[in-house]
Design an enzyme around this catalytic site. Structure first.
Site, PDB file in Angstrom:
ATOM      1  N   PRO A  87       0.701  -1.257  -0.061  1.00  0.00           N
ATOM      2  CA  PRO A  87      -0.127   0.097  -0.016  1.00  0.00           C
ATOM      3  C   PRO A  87       0.745   1.110   0.164  1.00  0.00           C
ATOM      4  CG  PRO A  87       0.205  -1.251   2.135  1.00  0.00           C
ATOM      5  CD  PRO A  87       0.572  -1.990   1.219  1.00  0.00           C
ATOM      6  N   ASN A  88       0.379   2.283  -0.946  1.00  0.00           N
ATOM      7  CA  ASN A  88       0.820   3.609  -0.881  1.00  0.00           C
ATOM      8  C   ASN A  88       1.959   3.530  -1.695  1.00  0.00           C
ATOM      9  OD1 ASN A  88      -1.315   4.846   0.453  1.00  0.00           O
ATOM     10  ND2 ASN A  88      -0.339   3.847   2.398  1.00  0.00           N
ATOM     11  N   ARG A 103      13.146   3.996  12.662  1.00  0.00           N
ATOM     12  CA  ARG A 103      11.907   5.066  12.541  1.00  0.00           C
ATOM     13  C   ARG A 103      10.962   4.630  13.942  1.00  0.00           C
ATOM     14  NH1 ARG A 103       9.204   4.899   6.801  1.00  0.00           N
ATOM     15  NH2 ARG A 103       8.280   6.331   7.502  1.00  0.00           N
ATOM     16  N   ARG A 151       5.154  12.403  -2.974  1.00  0.00           N
ATOM     17  CA  ARG A 151       4.958  12.875  -1.736  1.00  0.00           C
ATOM     18  C   ARG A 151       6.245  12.411  -0.769  1.00  0.00           C
ATOM     19  NH1 ARG A 151      -0.792  11.427  -2.326  1.00  0.00           N
ATOM     20  NH2 ARG A 151      -1.469  12.885  -4.106  1.00  0.00           N
ATOM     21  N   GLU A 182      12.318  -9.811   2.099  1.00  0.00           N
ATOM     22  CA  GLU A 182      11.631  -8.680   2.678  1.00  0.00           C
ATOM     23  C   GLU A 182      12.382  -7.636   2.356  1.00  0.00           C
ATOM     24  OE1 GLU A 182      10.698  -8.642   6.902  1.00  0.00           O
ATOM     25  OE2 GLU A 182      10.223  -6.622   6.872  1.00  0.00           O
ATOM     26  N   ASN A 228       7.887  -5.725  -0.911  1.00  0.00           N
ATOM     27  CA  ASN A 228       7.817  -4.444   0.120  1.00  0.00           C
ATOM     28  C   ASN A 228       6.318  -4.442   0.479  1.00  0.00           C
ATOM     29  OD1 ASN A 228       7.750  -2.211   1.352  1.00  0.00           O
ATOM     30  ND2 ASN A 228       8.986  -1.146  -0.104  1.00  0.00           N
ATOM     31  N   TYR A 234      11.357   8.876   1.591  1.00  0.00           N
ATOM     32  CA  TYR A 234      11.270   8.008   0.562  1.00  0.00           C
ATOM     33  C   TYR A 234      11.790   8.183  -0.967  1.00  0.00           C
ATOM     34  CZ  TYR A 234       7.827   6.024   3.873  1.00  0.00           C
ATOM     35  OH  TYR A 234       7.124   5.400   4.725  1.00  0.00           O
ATOM     36  N   ALA A 287       2.983  -0.623   4.910  1.00  0.00           N
ATOM     37  CA  ALA A 287       2.668  -0.750   6.215  1.00  0.00           C
ATOM     38  C   ALA A 287       2.045  -2.282   6.657  1.00  0.00           C
ATOM     39  CB  ALA A 287       1.633   0.213   6.449  1.00  0.00           C
ATOM     40  N   HIS A 301      12.671  -2.982   2.003  1.00  0.00           N
ATOM     41  CA  HIS A 301      12.192  -1.737   2.411  1.00  0.00           C
ATOM     42  C   HIS A 301      13.074  -0.593   2.147  1.00  0.00           C
ATOM     43  CE1 HIS A 301       8.996  -3.613   5.115  1.00  0.00           C
ATOM     44  NE2 HIS A 301       9.952  -4.328   5.517  1.00  0.00           N
TER      45      HIS A 301
HETATM   46  O1  CA2 Z   1      10.257   1.827   3.681  1.00  0.00           O
HETATM   47  C1  CA2 Z   1       9.631   1.170   3.202  1.00  0.00           C
HETATM   48  O2  CA2 Z   1       9.732   0.403   2.065  1.00  0.00           O
HETATM   49  C2  CA2 Z   1       8.257   1.076   3.658  1.00  0.00           C
HETATM   50  O3  CA2 Z   1       7.709  -0.474   3.791  1.00  0.00           O
HETATM   51  C3  CA2 Z   1       7.199   2.046   3.299  1.00  0.00           C
HETATM   52  C4  CA2 Z   1       5.822   2.005   3.875  1.00  0.00           C
HETATM   53  C5  CA2 Z   1       6.004   1.992   5.404  1.00  0.00           C
HETATM   54  O4  CA2 Z   1       4.369   1.759   5.961  1.00  0.00           O
HETATM   55  C6  CA2 Z   1       6.905   1.061   5.982  1.00  0.00           C
HETATM   56  O5  CA2 Z   1       6.757   1.158   7.428  1.00  0.00           O
HETATM   57  C7  CA2 Z   1       8.276   1.075   5.431  1.00  0.00           C
HETATM   58  C8  CA2 Z   1       5.106   3.231   3.415  1.00  0.00           C
HETATM   59  C9  CA2 Z   1       4.989   3.142   1.765  1.00  0.00           C
HETATM   60  C10 CA2 Z   1       4.216   4.636   1.803  1.00  0.00           C
HETATM   61  O6  CA2 Z   1       4.904   5.222   0.668  1.00  0.00           O
HETATM   62  C11 CA2 Z   1       4.746   6.776   0.459  1.00  0.00           C
HETATM   63  C12 CA2 Z   1       5.329   7.137  -0.795  1.00  0.00           C
HETATM   64  C13 CA2 Z   1       4.959   8.334  -0.871  1.00  0.00           C
HETATM   65  C14 CA2 Z   1       4.048   9.294  -0.274  1.00  0.00           C
HETATM   66  C15 CA2 Z   1       3.575   8.574   1.199  1.00  0.00           C
HETATM   67  C16 CA2 Z   1       3.966   7.253   1.279  1.00  0.00           C
END
Ligand code: CA2
Length: 147
Positions: free
Chosen positions: A10-11, A107, A18, A98, A74, A23, A77, A100
């Protein structure tokens, strides 16, 4: 030809648009192109997918059995919440890396827990988009010479 599923949760479709301070500026499409380039170098096939839905990610993991030799995941969340993804990984008996972008251990506390880690072959985190080609190399190396 060896085939890997690269599955994004997700996301991650928002990457590069963003929160670049967390990221980075690289989009998911850029990352997909990096993965195809690395796969070509290594003589592998990859399938690159993203879903915001937990059930669709479970379905993709089930469908990987017999279709791919390993999975790079990946889970976003869902990493920190999903017993369903953990059970799906256990059920398919494929090696899973896995992955990230961020260093989840540097974090918030709630990101330190991973339901994927106990059923993963290994974990790559904190290297940004470069982690994806690293994961492809790691999975390829493991399958070529397990152990
Ligand atoms: O660091 C990573 O790859 C995560 O899997 C990214 C997830 C986060 O919940 C994990 O704890 C770590 C979140 C991805 C959200 O990506 C976004 C990208 C742009 C703007 C907002 C969120």
């Amino acid at each position: 030809m060896m085939s890997f599923l690269i599955l994004n949760g997700p996301n991650l479709n928002l990457l590069g648009t963003r929160q670049p301070e967390v990221y980075g500026h690289t989009t998911l499409q850029d990352i997909e192109a990096m993965c195809h380039a690395k796969a070509k170098d290594l003589g592998l096939k990859i399938t690159f997918e993203q879903s915001n839905s937990e059930g669709a990610l479970v379905d993709a993991i089930h469908a990987a059995r017999g279709a791919h030799n390993g999975i790079i995941l990946n889970a976003g969340a869902y990493t920190h919440t999903s017993v369903a993804l953990m059970d799906a990984i256990s059920s398919v008996e494929l090696p899973v890396v896995e992955l990230h972008l961020s260093n989840i251990h540097a974090r918030e506390e709630f990101r330190h827990r991973s339901y994927i880690a106990p059923v993963a072959l290994g974990i790559i985190c904190g290297f940004g988009a470069a982690g994806y080609p690293l994961a492809i190399e790691a999975l390829n190396g493991h399958i070529a010479a397990p152990g």
